[in-house]
Design an enzyme around this catalytic site. Structure first.
Site, short mmCIF file in Angstrom:
data_model
loop_
_atom_site.label_atom_id
_atom_site.label_comp_id
_atom_site.label_asym_id
_atom_site.label_seq_id
_atom_site.Cartn_x
_atom_site.Cartn_y
_atom_site.Cartn_z
N LYS A 214 1.11 -0.91 -0.17
CA LYS A 214 0.12 -0.07 -0.06
C LYS A 214 0.99 1.17 0.18
O LYS A 214 0.74 2.23 -0.77
CB LYS A 214 -0.94 0.08 1.29
CG LYS A 214 -1.91 1.20 1.35
CD LYS A 214 -2.67 1.62 2.48
CE LYS A 214 -1.84 2.05 3.60
NZ LYS A 214 -2.57 2.39 4.68
N ASP A 232 -6.43 0.91 0.87
CA ASP A 232 -6.62 1.26 2.34
C ASP A 232 -7.99 0.95 2.88
O ASP A 232 -8.69 0.41 1.87
CB ASP A 232 -6.14 2.84 2.51
CG ASP A 232 -7.33 3.57 1.90
OD1 ASP A 232 -8.43 3.17 1.31
OD2 ASP A 232 -7.34 4.85 2.42
#
Length: 346
Positions: A214, A232
């Protein structure tokens, strides 16, 4: 005396047509049982159900309120019930791709100024800020990093920092000891293994302490212009609500959603989805009645559907409040966005 009113010798009445006619005429009941399109939510339409059992007067109020709504597809109802998302019936993969891309196009019009909500001036600042954003808000990170980068502007400076001093600076972000270890560790790795520069490859970024996929995609997409999907918590929640995928593992979500869009759209797709999740499609109280993509959402009705009540749930620039960045892009300011206040001032 007329023939219709005459009686027989036994006192029995002759057959009349009038009572039978009167029994058939029930206009009030018929009107009350008819549901108009304005009264049916997208979820009800997709499942073939409409509201019933309410008085005509209540329906008239609902129709009148619906005529005043501003958000497309938002049903008007004072009482809302939370129901599980109704998946689009028999939606083929091709239909899913079309619906997903249309949602992204709609969001691009709503958030033409979408951007990463972390303040940064270079790749080093972005990778550090992204690591610090775990388990806290971007706002808190943006209020904390100015002091950090003023004291330690380069990887070499932060690599040599006293951990206790860094901990004190990072205390407002939470988990400050673990975060101090990560940012000092990644700074040392940048100094020792990459000549003090942030690498521009995924396989190199994920080797840095505290950096996962991420964080790596945030850096690649926004510091190097290389497409990536940022999975997320907001992204995960919304793509499942929209039934783009049923996966719960971030890596599998990344793969599933990535297959619905051209690679060139991945970075901005991430911004659009995250912006929408932070402003309208909240985790606990989504503002369904103010959602611009309500007609395309199988989860419509999970949140408040009344437009006026939903409007009060909007956040940041959509609700008239400051954003998360102390130094947001000019496009955000031009659209009516406001900078966040520095730490300790608001």
């Amino acid at each position: 005396m007329s023939k219709a009113a005459s009686t027989t010798a036994g006192g029995k009445s002759t057959k009349k047509a009038a009572p039978r006619t009167a029994k058939k005429v029930t206009p009030a009941r018929t009107a009350a049982e008819k549901a108009t399109p304005a009264e049916a939510t997208p979820t009800e339409v997709s499942s073939g159900r409409t509201a019933s059992g309410k008085s005509a007067s209540k329906k008239a109020v609902a129709v009148k309120a619906a005529s005043k709504k501003a958000s497309p597809g938002a049903a008007v109802s004072k009482k809302t019930t939370t129901a599980a998302p109704v998946p689009p019936r028999n939606e083929s993969h091709t239909a899913l791709v079309r619906r997903a891309r249309r949602i992204n196009r709609e969001l691009a019009e709503v958030y033409p100024y979408a951007h990463p909500e972390l303040d940064f001036e270079n790749p080093f600042q972005l990778v550090v800020a992204t690591v610090l954003s775990a388990q806290t808000t971007d706002l808190r990170v943006n209020q904390t990093t100015p002091a950090l980068f003023a004291e330690y502007p380069t990887p070499e400076d932060l690599a040599e920092a006293n951990p206790e001093e860094v901990e004190e600076i990072l205390r407002p972000t939470g988990f400050f000891r673990a975060k101090t270890k990560s940012v000092i560790g990644l700074s040392r790795a940048l100094r020792d293994d990459f000549g003090g520069e942030v690498p521009g490859r995924l396989e190199d970024l994920v080797k840095l302490p505290g950096v996962g996929r991420k964080t790596a995609f945030v850096v690649l997409g926004n510091a190097f212009g290389r497409p990536g999907i940022t999975v997320d918590t907001h992204f995960q929640r919304l793509v499942r609500r929209w039934q783009w995928t049923a996966e719960t593992d971030p890596d599998k979500i990344e793969t599933a959603v990535g297959g619905l869009f051209p690679k060139s759209e991945w970075t901005m797709l991430s911004h659009h989805v995250i912006f929408h999740g932070r402003r309208i499609c909240h985790a606990r109280k989504p503002a369904c009645g103010a959602c611009p993509i309500a007609p395309l959402c199988p989860a419509y009705g999970e949140g408040e559907t009344d437009p006026e009540k939903a409007k009060k749930l909007l956040k940041y620039e959509k609700g008239g409040f400051p954003g998360q960045r102390l130094n947001p892009p000019q496009a955000y300011l031009d659209a009516g966005g406001r900078p966040a206040p520095p730490l300790g001032t608001g």
